[in-house]
Design an enzyme around this catalytic site. Sequence first.
Site, short mmCIF file in Angstrom:
data_model
loop_
_atom_site.label_atom_id
_atom_site.label_comp_id
_atom_site.label_asym_id
_atom_site.label_seq_id
_atom_site.Cartn_x
_atom_site.Cartn_y
_atom_site.Cartn_z
N TYR A 140 41.89 -19.95 -38.48
CA TYR A 140 42.46 -21.07 -38.82
C TYR A 140 41.16 -21.62 -39.60
O TYR A 140 41.69 -23.57 -40.38
CB TYR A 140 42.51 -22.19 -37.60
CG TYR A 140 43.20 -22.02 -36.54
CD1 TYR A 140 44.45 -20.90 -36.49
CD2 TYR A 140 43.71 -23.01 -35.04
CE1 TYR A 140 44.79 -20.66 -35.67
CE2 TYR A 140 44.53 -22.28 -34.49
CZ TYR A 140 45.17 -21.40 -34.59
OH TYR A 140 46.06 -20.96 -33.14
N TYR A 160 52.42 -21.40 -26.83
CA TYR A 160 52.32 -22.12 -28.41
C TYR A 160 53.73 -22.01 -29.11
O TYR A 160 54.88 -21.09 -28.89
CB TYR A 160 50.94 -20.91 -29.07
CG TYR A 160 51.36 -19.54 -29.79
CD1 TYR A 160 52.37 -18.90 -30.37
CD2 TYR A 160 51.18 -18.44 -28.79
CE1 TYR A 160 52.50 -17.92 -30.81
CE2 TYR A 160 50.81 -16.87 -29.54
CZ TYR A 160 52.26 -17.04 -30.18
OH TYR A 160 52.24 -15.41 -30.76
N GLN A 220 47.75 -17.02 -23.37
CA GLN A 220 48.41 -17.59 -23.96
C GLN A 220 49.45 -16.76 -24.71
O GLN A 220 49.44 -16.06 -25.77
CB GLN A 220 47.40 -17.98 -25.15
CG GLN A 220 48.10 -19.62 -26.18
CD GLN A 220 47.62 -20.69 -27.13
OE1 GLN A 220 47.48 -19.88 -28.19
NE2 GLN A 220 45.52 -20.62 -26.39
N ASP A 247 57.83 -20.23 -42.04
CA ASP A 247 56.74 -19.84 -43.00
C ASP A 247 56.91 -18.35 -43.46
O ASP A 247 56.80 -17.79 -42.11
CB ASP A 247 55.30 -19.81 -42.57
CG ASP A 247 54.00 -20.03 -43.02
OD1 ASP A 247 54.12 -18.58 -43.77
OD2 ASP A 247 52.76 -19.71 -42.76
N ASP A 303 43.43 -27.11 -28.70
CA ASP A 303 43.47 -25.33 -28.95
C ASP A 303 43.21 -24.73 -30.58
O ASP A 303 43.77 -25.56 -31.58
CB ASP A 303 45.24 -25.04 -28.74
CG ASP A 303 44.86 -23.30 -28.78
OD1 ASP A 303 44.67 -22.61 -27.65
OD2 ASP A 303 45.43 -23.02 -29.79
N SER A 322 45.17 -14.22 -24.91
CA SER A 322 46.71 -14.61 -25.57
C SER A 322 46.80 -13.88 -26.56
O SER A 322 46.90 -12.23 -26.73
CB SER A 322 46.08 -15.14 -27.45
OG SER A 322 47.06 -15.60 -27.99
N ASN A 323 48.32 -13.74 -26.66
CA ASN A 323 49.35 -12.49 -26.85
C ASN A 323 49.61 -11.36 -25.32
O ASN A 323 49.80 -10.09 -26.47
CB ASN A 323 49.49 -12.08 -28.10
CG ASN A 323 49.84 -13.40 -29.63
OD1 ASN A 323 50.96 -14.00 -28.95
ND2 ASN A 323 49.18 -13.28 -30.25
N LEU A 352 57.87 -25.54 -30.26
CA LEU A 352 59.26 -26.21 -30.22
C LEU A 352 59.54 -25.69 -31.31
O LEU A 352 60.44 -26.20 -32.47
CB LEU A 352 58.37 -27.75 -31.42
CG LEU A 352 57.64 -28.48 -30.83
CD1 LEU A 352 56.99 -29.72 -31.18
CD2 LEU A 352 58.60 -29.06 -29.30
N GLY A 353 59.69 -24.00 -31.67
CA GLY A 353 59.72 -23.63 -32.25
C GLY A 353 59.00 -22.99 -33.46
O GLY A 353 57.51 -23.15 -32.48
#
Length: 311
Positions: A56, A204, A178, A212, A51, A154-155, A207-208
């Site tokens: 990014y 996404y 996503q 940031d 992904d 997404s979102n 795992l938390g």
Amino acid sequence: MDPKRSRSVKLNDGHFMPVLGLGTAASEGVPKSKVTEAIKVAIDVGFHHIDAAYLYENEEEVGKAIREKIADGTVKREDIFYTTKLWSTFFRPELVQQALERSLKKLQLDYPGEELLPKDASGKVILETVDLCDTWEALEKCKDAGLTKSIGVSNFNRKLLEMILNKPGLKYKPVCNQVECHPYLNQSKLLEFCKSKDIVLVAYSALGTQRDPNWVDKDSPVVLEDPTLNAIAKKHNRSAGQVALRYQVQRGVVVLAKSFNEKRIKENFQIFDFELTPEDMKAIDGLNKNYRYFKLAFATDHPYYPFSEEY
């Protein structure tokens, strides 16, 4: 049974998406070369779902890693399900194909995987002048042109999904949505809605997330330190992270795990040889706080802001 298919979910367009994917968003301190090496390790371990995103700023490194693992015979191109995301500054219909072609050029792969239309509220001025359905139509044209095999979002909340699903002349439904999803934000209502429409939910931040300061409150809770999660992990002789990932897979969610640490990458893939009990699943369900790490607070006044609705 084909082992590749048993660890994949069939999308509403007929393609298969691996249920466990590798996230590639790297924080500022991670060298670009480390991204390449981490993805190569992940592919060696068994990750076939990668992904990524224009945002990014490492698509060249991601593409390099995939190409090298194809070249050495570890995988074939058809083994890799690759996802990229259209950044909000390219939501104008006339820019959509250009943006996808730019990503493909950076990747240097012989064919693409999936293109996501994210509801990212950055680039507000752009979004306020763009009709979401027009952007979706541009993505449909990219699919018809063979530039991408699948298209998703997404979102998106239920309201935004319904905008696409109820669009006159809709040619392709989103294959997936996503969203942020973890034991403290289990998205149960959105998951059920997506299932009812044959749309796969992809998690996404499963795992938390790291704290940031650009995105996350410094006093935010740490999912992997949760006592209940750790008690279940101890019972199965697993890590809290493995339990959090397994939880998503068992409830029919495709889950993304991001790491650039070789040991952690290997650990994250080891979720297919154990199973959580119904009691475990119920206990983890009970951890839900509807707690969102990524609130996008700067965009709450945007007409497409997705987090003001219940789901």
